[in-house]
Write an enzyme that holds these catalytic residues in place. Structure first.
Site, PDB file in Angstrom:
ATOM      1  N   CYS A  61      -2.118   9.598   2.406  1.00 55.77           N
ATOM      2  CA  CYS A  61      -1.670   9.016   1.121  1.00 55.77           C
ATOM      3  C   CYS A  61      -2.636   9.307  -0.005  1.00 55.77           C
ATOM      4  CB  CYS A  61      -1.496   7.518   1.285  1.00 55.77           C
ATOM      5  SG  CYS A  61      -2.967   6.705   1.901  1.00 55.77           S
TER       6      CYS A  61
ATOM      7  N   GLU B 182       0.880  -1.174   0.000  1.00 57.00           N
ATOM      8  CA  GLU B 182       0.000   0.000   0.000  1.00 57.00           C
ATOM      9  C   GLU B 182       0.912   1.216   0.000  1.00 57.00           C
ATOM     10  OE1 GLU B 182      -3.390   0.123   0.050  1.00 57.00           O
ATOM     11  OE2 GLU B 182      -3.743  -2.021   0.162  1.00 57.00           O
TER      12      GLU B 182
HETATM   13  P1  NAD Z   1       8.207   4.653   5.009  1.00 56.34           P
HETATM   14  O1  NAD Z   1       8.215   3.833   3.767  1.00 56.34           O
HETATM   15  O2  NAD Z   1       9.369   5.521   5.267  1.00 56.34           O
HETATM   16  O3  NAD Z   1       8.069   3.707   6.303  1.00 56.34           O
HETATM   17  C1  NAD Z   1       7.072   2.718   6.427  1.00 56.34           C
HETATM   18  C2  NAD Z   1       7.596   1.597   7.316  1.00 56.34           C
HETATM   19  O4  NAD Z   1       8.760   1.019   6.726  1.00 56.34           O
HETATM   20  C3  NAD Z   1       7.991   2.044   8.721  1.00 56.34           C
HETATM   21  O5  NAD Z   1       7.484   1.122   9.654  1.00 56.34           O
HETATM   22  C4  NAD Z   1       9.520   2.037   8.694  1.00 56.34           C
HETATM   23  O6  NAD Z   1      10.090   1.681   9.923  1.00 56.34           O
HETATM   24  C5  NAD Z   1       9.854   0.998   7.641  1.00 56.34           C
HETATM   25  N1  NAD Z   1      11.080   1.311   6.897  1.00 56.34           N
HETATM   26  C6  NAD Z   1      11.538   2.549   6.558  1.00 56.34           C
HETATM   27  N2  NAD Z   1      12.689   2.457   5.855  1.00 56.34           N
HETATM   28  C7  NAD Z   1      12.980   1.128   5.745  1.00 56.34           C
HETATM   29  C8  NAD Z   1      14.028   0.380   5.129  1.00 56.34           C
HETATM   30  N3  NAD Z   1      15.025   0.976   4.482  1.00 56.34           N
HETATM   31  N4  NAD Z   1      13.975  -0.971   5.205  1.00 56.34           N
HETATM   32  C9  NAD Z   1      12.977  -1.598   5.839  1.00 56.34           C
HETATM   33  N5  NAD Z   1      11.951  -0.943   6.451  1.00 56.34           N
HETATM   34  C10 NAD Z   1      11.934   0.392   6.407  1.00 56.34           C
HETATM   35  O7  NAD Z   1       6.833   5.471   4.974  1.00 56.34           O
HETATM   36  P2  NAD Z   1       6.331   6.582   5.992  1.00 56.34           P
HETATM   37  O8  NAD Z   1       7.191   7.789   5.853  1.00 56.34           O
HETATM   38  O9  NAD Z   1       6.140   5.993   7.344  1.00 56.34           O
HETATM   39  O10 NAD Z   1       4.869   6.876   5.397  1.00 56.34           O
HETATM   40  C11 NAD Z   1       4.642   7.769   4.375  1.00 56.34           C
HETATM   41  C12 NAD Z   1       4.447   7.084   3.040  1.00 56.34           C
HETATM   42  O11 NAD Z   1       3.475   6.056   3.157  1.00 56.34           O
HETATM   43  C13 NAD Z   1       3.913   8.004   1.966  1.00 56.34           C
HETATM   44  O12 NAD Z   1       4.571   7.748   0.755  1.00 56.34           O
HETATM   45  C14 NAD Z   1       2.448   7.650   1.871  1.00 56.34           C
HETATM   46  O13 NAD Z   1       1.849   7.950   0.625  1.00 56.34           O
HETATM   47  C15 NAD Z   1       2.487   6.191   2.136  1.00 56.34           C
HETATM   48  N6  NAD Z   1       1.214   5.729   2.657  1.00 56.34           N
HETATM   49  C16 NAD Z   1       0.444   4.909   1.910  1.00 56.34           C
HETATM   50  C17 NAD Z   1      -0.787   4.508   2.386  1.00 56.34           C
HETATM   51  C18 NAD Z   1      -1.687   3.589   1.605  1.00 56.34           C
HETATM   52  O14 NAD Z   1      -2.635   3.113   2.180  1.00 56.34           O
HETATM   53  N7  NAD Z   1      -1.439   3.336   0.337  1.00 56.34           N
HETATM   54  C19 NAD Z   1      -1.221   4.937   3.637  1.00 56.34           C
HETATM   55  C20 NAD Z   1      -0.406   5.774   4.371  1.00 56.34           C
HETATM   56  C21 NAD Z   1       0.819   6.163   3.882  1.00 56.34           C
END
Ligand code: NAD
Length: 454
Positions: A244, A210
């Site tokens: 998002c 997602e």
């Molecule tokens: P992110 O991808 O930075 O982090 C999400 C999760 O991944 C966190 O739990 C984090 O600890 C982990 N993570 C981060 N870097 C990592 C790595 N290198 N390796 C493994 N795990 C890692 O996202 P965010 O900043 O928390 O959220 C914002 C993003 O999420 C935006 O792009 C937004 O559009 C998207 N989002 C999508 C939805 C949806 O339903 N499609 C909903 C909410 C947010």
């Protein structure tokens, strides 16, 4: 990291015990989850306020309420979804009975982001548990107060081994992703989504991603501008734009731009009066994100807003005059900055949207049904609204997910149950046998096979 391996082992044992094969057990845990969410409401609101400055009303509407609605939906429909279903088979199978049997994948990993840290953890857990899986949740390190509450809530609700929380950041998450899960459900950025998919492929683990992206909000010259502005302001500045599916940019037809800006400005004043001091207006999650947003404002052409309060991490709802070359138009914004971009003709607008990665959502405001149809049919996007924003994600019956760069797979309601379910296909045979499939073949058998299979 040893703790992580211990939890995974515990989960494998729990799943193998078969306790959750009985839907009655799953129902009990869903009911307990609902009861505990209700009893912990104030702690949840408090944590959401500390992490993101969300008001109680917004927290209920977008986090607690949606989670309760998903639980309610699954309590109502989960039993029927979990039943083995008879399938009428073709004549070539005669005599036999066919079934589709829903079975859980097993030990699943759910990784959630910080922007709706409660709802985006609980909703996939509800779908996974309804389908009979065990779950390890890895919440975001950027919403630590909510992570604490989630850890308590899950500890109170589920037996250890059924649903567990592993807290941590990139290191812990990477380690988790190196392990062999039966399913991975990830919500977050497109960048990390790619890492998740790569790592999952090592174990052939199916994934749901997602993700995010730039969601266009198209407004054509026939739209009711006052209502359009109201609904855009609602969708964009909810959670200070950290959503998002928020409209990432307004893509409006030349000729209505000034009028639309006038209405959007009036609506911002209406809905977010004195936003920097408004207790109901959430803050930016951290200084890093705040600085990115401030950079957009400093380098952009501000039409409205633009004031920032670094101490409170708040940024006014801000409109920027933009085009496709602008800095704000290169990547997902994820904050309260709304670029206004214009188009002349519908063909041009559709062409430009299609030249971007496929968005998670698309919104089209128009009174012209033919124009609505063109955007809906010709552009690829996860889901969207005609003459509204965001509301398509609020009903479990609709399902929700992205496409290509904005994600793969979906959840909410039946779609969520299916996401966490493998359907075993079965045929049950009697003694009677039609011999034509067996060797040695001859002309008659060949003829009969052709008769059945065509
Ligand atoms: P992110 O991808 O930075 O982090 C999400 C999760 O991944 C966190 O739990 C984090 O600890 C982990 N993570 C981060 N870097 C990592 C790595 N290198 N390796 C493994 N795990 C890692 O996202 P965010 O900043 O928390 O959220 C914002 C993003 O999420 C935006 O792009 C937004 O559009 C998207 N989002 C999508 C939805 C949806 O339903 N499609 C909903 C909410 C947010």
């Amino acid at each position: 990291m040893e703790e992580i391996l211990k939890v995974i082992e515990l989960q494998r044992k729990y799943f193998a015990s078969g306790k959750m094969r009985d839907f009655k057990e799953r129902r009990k845990t869903l009911k307990r989850l609902r009861k505990n969410i209700l009893s912990m409401q104030n702690e949840i609101y408090d944590a959401l306020y500390k992490d993101l400055g969300k008001s109680e009303c917004e927290s209920y509407m977008t986090e607690v309420g949606l989670s309760l609605a998903e639980i309610r939906y699954m309590l109502r429909h989960g039993k029927s979804y979990s039943k083995k279903r008879r399938v009428m088979l073709s004549l070539s199978q005669f005599p036999s009975k066919g079934y589709k049997m829903p079975v859980p994948y097993g030990c699943t990993l759910i990784i959630s982001p910080w922007n709706y840290p409660f709802m985006l953890s609980i909703e996939p857990i509800v779908d996974a548990v309804t389908a009979g899986n065990s779950v390890i949740l890895k919440p975001s390190e950027y919403s630590p107060n909510v992570s604490k509450v989630l850890t308590k809530l899950i500890g109170m609700t589920f037996e250890r081994g059924h649903v567990d929380v592993i807290n941590g950041g990139v290191e812990e998450c990477s380690y988790l992703l190196d392990q062999d899960f039966d399913y991975i459900f990830f919500t977050g950025s497109t960048r990390v989504g790619k890492i998740v998919m790569q790592k999952a492929s090592e174990h052939f683990t199916p994934v749901t991603l997602e993700l995010g992206g730039k969601c266009p909000c198209v407004v054509d010259k026939t739209a009711n501008l006052k209502l359009t502005a109201r609904r855009i302001v609602f969708g964009k500045f909810l959670n200070s734009g950290q959503t998002c599916v928020a409209p990432d940019y307004v893509y409006c037809q030349e000729g209505i731009k000034d009028e639309l800006i006038k209405h959007i400005t009036a609506e911002i004043e209406n809905q977010y009066k004195d936003s920097l001091n408004n207790e109901d207006y959430p803050r930016i999650v951290n200084l890093k994100q705040f600085s990115v947003m401030k950079g957009f404002i400093d380098n952009g052409e501000v039409i409205y807003g633009g004031k920032c309060d670094q101490e409170k991490l708040k940024i006014e709802p801000t409109l920027l005059d933009s085009n496709f070359e602008s800095e704000t138009m290169q990547d997902e914004i994820f904050g309260p900055i709304l670029p206004i971009v214009t188009f002349k003709e519908v063909d041009e607008a559709i062409g430009n949207i299609k030249s971007y990665p496929k968005p998670l959502a698309l919104y089209i405001f128009s009174a012209d049904k033919k124009i609505q149809k063109r955007f809906i049919e010709e552009c690829d996007f996860g889901g969207g609204c005609v003459n509204d924003t965001i509301m398509h994600i609020t009903d479990p019956k609709l399902g929700f997910g992205g496409i290509k760069q904005s994600g793969m797979g979906a959840y909410h309601g039946k779609v969520g149950f299916d996401t966490f379910t493998h359907y075993k296909s079965l045929t049950k045979k009697g003694k009677f046998d039609l011999p034509f499939r067996y060797q040695p073949f001859n002309k008659l058998k060949y003829k009969i096979i052709k008769l059945f299979l065509k």
